[in-house]
Design a protein around this motif. Structure first.
Motif, PDB file in Angstrom:
ATOM      1  N   ASN A 132     -39.561  -6.245   6.787  1.00 23.65           N
ATOM      2  CA  ASN A 132     -38.847  -6.318   5.515  1.00 23.65           C
ATOM      3  C   ASN A 132     -38.614  -7.797   5.249  1.00 23.65           C
ATOM      4  OD1 ASN A 132     -36.854  -6.429   3.467  1.00 23.65           O
ATOM      5  ND2 ASN A 132     -36.190  -4.349   3.961  1.00 23.65           N
ATOM      6  N   SER A 133     -39.535  -8.426   4.527  1.00 24.31           N
ATOM      7  CA  SER A 133     -39.471  -9.872   4.311  1.00 24.31           C
ATOM      8  C   SER A 133     -38.254 -10.281   3.483  1.00 24.31           C
ATOM      9  CB  SER A 133     -40.757 -10.378   3.658  1.00 24.31           C
ATOM     10  OG  SER A 133     -40.964  -9.760   2.408  1.00 24.31           O
ATOM     11  N   VAL A 134     -37.826  -9.437   2.559  1.00 21.38           N
ATOM     12  CA  VAL A 134     -36.639  -9.763   1.755  1.00 21.38           C
ATOM     13  C   VAL A 134     -35.402  -9.785   2.648  1.00 21.38           C
ATOM     14  CG1 VAL A 134     -35.140  -8.975  -0.131  1.00 21.38           C
ATOM     15  CG2 VAL A 134     -37.637  -8.922  -0.412  1.00 21.38           C
ATOM     16  N   LEU A 135     -35.251  -8.771   3.476  1.00 17.12           N
ATOM     17  CA  LEU A 135     -34.114  -8.719   4.401  1.00 17.12           C
ATOM     18  C   LEU A 135     -34.164  -9.887   5.389  1.00 17.12           C
ATOM     19  CD1 LEU A 135     -31.570  -7.263   5.368  1.00 17.12           C
ATOM     20  CD2 LEU A 135     -33.047  -5.869   6.835  1.00 17.12           C
ATOM     21  N   THR A 136     -35.347 -10.231   5.850  1.00 17.08           N
ATOM     22  CA  THR A 136     -35.496 -11.374   6.760  1.00 17.08           C
ATOM     23  C   THR A 136     -34.948 -12.641   6.108  1.00 17.08           C
ATOM     24  OG1 THR A 136     -37.394 -10.421   7.910  1.00 17.08           O
ATOM     25  CG2 THR A 136     -37.170 -12.820   7.999  1.00 17.08           C
ATOM     26  N   GLU A 137     -35.304 -12.885   4.859  1.00 12.53           N
ATOM     27  CA  GLU A 137     -34.801 -14.072   4.138  1.00 12.53           C
ATOM     28  C   GLU A 137     -33.296 -14.004   3.955  1.00 12.53           C
ATOM     29  OE1 GLU A 137     -36.455 -16.920   3.337  1.00 12.53           O
ATOM     30  OE2 GLU A 137     -38.070 -15.989   4.468  1.00 12.53           O
ATOM     31  N   GLN A 138     -32.772 -12.829   3.634  1.00 13.10           N
ATOM     32  CA  GLN A 138     -31.326 -12.674   3.453  1.00 13.10           C
ATOM     33  C   GLN A 138     -30.573 -12.960   4.748  1.00 13.10           C
ATOM     34  OE1 GLN A 138     -31.515  -8.650   1.973  1.00 13.10           O
ATOM     35  NE2 GLN A 138     -31.336  -9.315  -0.170  1.00 13.10           N
ATOM     36  N   VAL A 139     -31.078 -12.445   5.850  1.00 16.46           N
ATOM     37  CA  VAL A 139     -30.439 -12.680   7.151  1.00 16.46           C
ATOM     38  C   VAL A 139     -30.514 -14.156   7.510  1.00 16.46           C
ATOM     39  CG1 VAL A 139     -30.600 -12.191   9.635  1.00 16.46           C
ATOM     40  CG2 VAL A 139     -30.748 -10.317   7.968  1.00 16.46           C
ATOM     41  N   LEU A 140     -31.661 -14.778   7.259  1.00 16.60           N
ATOM     42  CA  LEU A 140     -31.806 -16.208   7.541  1.00 16.60           C
ATOM     43  C   LEU A 140     -30.766 -17.021   6.750  1.00 16.60           C
ATOM     44  CD1 LEU A 140     -34.642 -18.382   8.318  1.00 16.60           C
ATOM     45  CD2 LEU A 140     -33.605 -18.911   6.135  1.00 16.60           C
ATOM     46  N   VAL A 141     -30.616 -16.722   5.471  1.00 14.53           N
ATOM     47  CA  VAL A 141     -29.656 -17.453   4.642  1.00 14.53           C
ATOM     48  C   VAL A 141     -28.224 -17.193   5.121  1.00 14.53           C
ATOM     49  CG1 VAL A 141     -28.693 -17.617   2.299  1.00 14.53           C
ATOM     50  CG2 VAL A 141     -31.174 -17.649   2.639  1.00 14.53           C
ATOM     51  N   LEU A 142     -27.927 -15.973   5.502  1.00 13.86           N
ATOM     52  CA  LEU A 142     -26.587 -15.681   6.031  1.00 13.86           C
ATOM     53  C   LEU A 142     -26.323 -16.439   7.331  1.00 13.86           C
ATOM     54  CD1 LEU A 142     -26.270 -11.854   5.326  1.00 13.86           C
ATOM     55  CD2 LEU A 142     -24.852 -13.678   4.348  1.00 13.86           C
ATOM     56  N   LEU A 143     -27.304 -16.474   8.221  1.00 12.60           N
ATOM     57  CA  LEU A 143     -27.132 -17.204   9.485  1.00 12.60           C
ATOM     58  C   LEU A 143     -26.968 -18.701   9.250  1.00 12.60           C
ATOM     59  CD1 LEU A 143     -29.737 -15.281  11.644  1.00 12.60           C
ATOM     60  CD2 LEU A 143     -27.309 -15.492  12.198  1.00 12.60           C
ATOM     61  N   GLU A 144     -27.849 -19.277   8.430  1.00 12.62           N
ATOM     62  CA  GLU A 144     -27.769 -20.712   8.136  1.00 12.62           C
ATOM     63  C   GLU A 144     -26.462 -21.036   7.418  1.00 12.62           C
ATOM     64  OE1 GLU A 144     -29.717 -23.003   9.279  1.00 12.62           O
ATOM     65  OE2 GLU A 144     -31.813 -22.413   9.172  1.00 12.62           O
TER      66      GLU A 144
ATOM     67  N   ALA B 160     -23.640 -19.362   7.431  1.00 15.51           N
ATOM     68  CA  ALA B 160     -22.494 -19.186   8.328  1.00 15.51           C
ATOM     69  C   ALA B 160     -22.360 -20.370   9.271  1.00 15.51           C
ATOM     70  CB  ALA B 160     -22.647 -17.891   9.119  1.00 15.51           C
ATOM     71  N   THR B 161     -23.493 -20.895   9.729  1.00 14.82           N
ATOM     72  CA  THR B 161     -23.474 -22.049  10.627  1.00 14.82           C
ATOM     73  C   THR B 161     -22.800 -23.238   9.948  1.00 14.82           C
ATOM     74  OG1 THR B 161     -25.488 -21.303  11.720  1.00 14.82           O
ATOM     75  CG2 THR B 161     -24.926 -23.628  11.967  1.00 14.82           C
ATOM     76  N   HIS B 162     -23.121 -23.454   8.687  1.00 16.15           N
ATOM     77  CA  HIS B 162     -22.542 -24.593   7.974  1.00 16.15           C
ATOM     78  C   HIS B 162     -21.124 -24.310   7.484  1.00 16.15           C
ATOM     79  CE1 HIS B 162     -25.757 -27.417   8.259  1.00 16.15           C
ATOM     80  NE2 HIS B 162     -26.584 -26.396   8.138  1.00 16.15           N
ATOM     81  N   ALA B 163     -20.864 -23.096   7.042  1.00 16.51           N
ATOM     82  CA  ALA B 163     -19.507 -22.767   6.612  1.00 16.51           C
ATOM     83  C   ALA B 163     -18.529 -22.816   7.779  1.00 16.51           C
ATOM     84  CB  ALA B 163     -19.479 -21.391   5.947  1.00 16.51           C
TER      85      ALA B 163
ATOM     86  N   GLY C 165     -19.545 -25.366  19.443  1.00 17.85           N
ATOM     87  CA  GLY C 165     -18.710 -25.988  18.418  1.00 17.85           C
ATOM     88  C   GLY C 165     -19.192 -25.677  17.014  1.00 17.85           C
ATOM     89  N   THR C 166     -18.415 -26.146  16.062  1.00 15.27           N
ATOM     90  CA  THR C 166     -18.669 -25.845  14.653  1.00 15.27           C
ATOM     91  C   THR C 166     -18.921 -27.131  13.871  1.00 15.27           C
ATOM     92  OG1 THR C 166     -16.296 -25.864  14.208  1.00 15.27           O
ATOM     93  CG2 THR C 166     -17.288 -23.716  14.655  1.00 15.27           C
ATOM     94  N   ARG C 167     -20.040 -27.761  14.162  1.00 18.61           N
ATOM     95  CA  ARG C 167     -20.393 -28.990  13.456  1.00 18.61           C
ATOM     96  C   ARG C 167     -21.603 -28.805  12.555  1.00 18.61           C
ATOM     97  NH1 ARG C 167     -18.464 -30.117  18.261  1.00 18.61           N
ATOM     98  NH2 ARG C 167     -20.452 -30.026  19.323  1.00 18.61           N
ATOM     99  N   GLY C 168     -22.046 -27.573  12.380  1.00 18.79           N
ATOM    100  CA  GLY C 168     -23.221 -27.302  11.565  1.00 18.79           C
ATOM    101  C   GLY C 168     -24.493 -27.416  12.386  1.00 18.79           C
ATOM    102  N   CYS C 169     -25.595 -27.243  11.713  1.00 15.58           N
ATOM    103  CA  CYS C 169     -26.900 -27.231  12.372  1.00 15.58           C
ATOM    104  C   CYS C 169     -27.373 -28.663  12.635  1.00 15.58           C
ATOM    105  CB  CYS C 169     -27.898 -26.495  11.488  1.00 15.58           C
ATOM    106  SG  CYS C 169     -29.582 -26.522  12.108  1.00 15.58           S
ATOM    107  N   LEU C 170     -27.523 -29.017  13.895  1.00 13.27           N
ATOM    108  CA  LEU C 170     -27.979 -30.360  14.260  1.00 13.27           C
ATOM    109  C   LEU C 170     -29.376 -30.629  13.718  1.00 13.27           C
ATOM    110  CD1 LEU C 170     -27.447 -33.015  15.746  1.00 13.27           C
ATOM    111  CD2 LEU C 170     -28.332 -31.931  17.830  1.00 13.27           C
ATOM    112  N   PHE C 171     -30.201 -29.616  13.622  1.00 18.24           N
ATOM    113  CA  PHE C 171     -31.560 -29.789  13.098  1.00 18.24           C
ATOM    114  C   PHE C 171     -31.511 -30.234  11.644  1.00 18.24           C
ATOM    115  CE2 PHE C 171     -31.844 -26.908  16.628  1.00 18.24           C
ATOM    116  CZ  PHE C 171     -32.945 -27.377  17.323  1.00 18.24           C
ATOM    117  N   LEU C 172     -30.765 -29.507  10.836  1.00 16.21           N
ATOM    118  CA  LEU C 172     -30.696 -29.850   9.414  1.00 16.21           C
ATOM    119  C   LEU C 172     -29.933 -31.151   9.179  1.00 16.21           C
ATOM    120  CD1 LEU C 172     -30.194 -26.348   7.772  1.00 16.21           C
ATOM    121  CD2 LEU C 172     -32.303 -27.671   8.059  1.00 16.21           C
ATOM    122  N   ARG C 173     -28.915 -31.388   9.986  1.00 16.39           N
ATOM    123  CA  ARG C 173     -28.174 -32.647   9.842  1.00 16.39           C
ATOM    124  C   ARG C 173     -29.063 -33.840  10.161  1.00 16.39           C
ATOM    125  NH1 ARG C 173     -23.670 -33.121  13.398  1.00 16.39           N
ATOM    126  NH2 ARG C 173     -24.467 -31.423  14.644  1.00 16.39           N
ATOM    127  N   SER C 174     -29.858 -33.746  11.230  1.00 17.02           N
ATOM    128  CA  SER C 174     -30.713 -34.883  11.594  1.00 17.02           C
ATOM    129  C   SER C 174     -31.827 -35.079  10.572  1.00 17.02           C
ATOM    130  CB  SER C 174     -31.278 -34.717  13.007  1.00 17.02           C
ATOM    131  OG  SER C 174     -32.116 -33.597  13.089  1.00 17.02           O
TER     132      SER C 174
END
Length: 174
Positions: A132-144, A146-149, A85-94
């Motif tokens: 590639n630590s910069v790319l890692t951060e970018q991918v993390l932000v895109l994944l997080e 996208a989960t919330h959007a 489902g699309t309710r966002g990240c349960l970890f961040l919500r809790s």
């Protein structure tokens, strides 16, 4: 299914749907089909139960991320959103609901987010052949993100993030 597993599954459905604060022990006992005494025997406290839910959810989610490319990370998230489902990240919500002030929950969230970050870094290395630590951060932000959007945009949010990640990966290649 044993009592603890039954309780954990019922609790996850309720916490995911209604949130930690709005899910009372009476609602949990009704959903699990057990007395409050049995619930407390198997769960301990509500915070301990939420931590168990988060730990089991972490295991399920991280198992889906056993992939070797950034594109496959987003494919796994698309699948997760379709199934869970699309309710966002349960970890961040809790964590947001408790303000980080409930140690059991804060620890479960921190452990998940640390392992999530490590897994993304490993996938970036597998995909690019180097760190590639910069790319890692970018991918993390895109994944997080996208989960919330996906809460209000649906699965298309994950597809849009996947397309953006493909551009970033292509630019990061030698």
């Amino acid at each position: 299914m044993d009592t603890t597993s039954k309780l954990t599954a019922a609790a996850e459905r309720l916490f995911d749907r209604h949130g930690y604060v709005a899910t009372g022990m009476d609602r949990l006992t009704a959903a699990a089909g057990m007395s409050s005494r049995t619930l407390y025997k198997h769960a301990g406290s509500k915070a301990q139960l939420m931590a168990r839910v988060l730990t089991e959810r972490d295991q399920r989610f991280m198992a889906r991320l056993e992939v070797q490319s950034v594109d496959a990370l987003f494919a796994a998230l698309e699948d997760w959103v379709r199934v869970e489902g699309t309710r966002g990240c349960l970890f961040l919500r809790s964590r947001a609901e408790t303000g980080g002030d409930t140690p059991e929950i804060a620890e479960a969230v921190a452990a998940h987010k640390a392992s999530f970050h490590r897994r993304i870094a490993e996938v970036v290395v597998a995909d690019l052949g180097r760190e590639n630590s910069v790319l890692t951060e970018q991918v993390l932000v895109l994944l997080e993100g996208a989960t919330h959007a996906a809460v209000y945009r649906g699965a298309d949010a994950v597809s849009a993030a996947r397309a953006a990640a493909a551009i970033l990966i292509e630019r990061a290649r030698p």
